[in-house]
Design an enzyme around this catalytic site. Structure first.
Site, mmCIF file in Angstrom:
data_model
loop_
_atom_site.group_PDB
_atom_site.id
_atom_site.type_symbol
_atom_site.label_atom_id
_atom_site.label_comp_id
_atom_site.label_asym_id
_atom_site.label_seq_id
_atom_site.Cartn_x
_atom_site.Cartn_y
_atom_site.Cartn_z
ATOM 1 C CB CYS A 113 23.035 21.594 48.921
ATOM 2 S SG CYS A 113 24.508 22.611 49.129
ATOM 3 C CB CYS A 143 23.513 23.972 51.682
ATOM 4 S SG CYS A 143 23.558 24.585 50.002
#
Length: 99
Positions: A27, A24
């Site tokens: 993230c 991600c």
């Protein structure tokens, strides 16, 4: 000795849990922000990172539908949650509100 998730969030400290995925992009962008938050707040907060791919049961239990999702725990209770990337000052404001 490895602490269980339950033991960690039931501590007297404020605990910020970051549910993330290694794949991600947002993230990855949140990681240095959380590092700065920890440097600023020190012992006032514990930050725990949970890889949703390795901890599917926890992600399901806390209904994590997108990553990153941060959940702030105080005395074992979720007090705040937010999906997406927040800036350092915003995260610190949330922690200070709940500590």
């Amino acid at each position: 000795m490895k602490s269980s998730f339950k033991d960690i969030v039931n501590s007297e400290e404020v605990v910020l849990v970051d549910f993330f995925g290694t794949w991600c992009g947002p993230c990855q962008a949140l990681m240095p922000i959380l590092k700065d938050v920890k440097e600023d707040l020190g012992d006032a907060i514990k930050i725990v990172k949970i890889d949703i791919d390795k901890n599917k049961e926890l992600a399901t239990k806390y209904q994590v539908r997108s990553v990153p999702t941060m959940i702030l725990f105080k005395d074992g209770e979720p007090k705040w949650r937010q999906s997406g990337v927040l800036q350092k000052k915003d995260i610190i404001n949330v922690v200070n509100t709940h500590s």
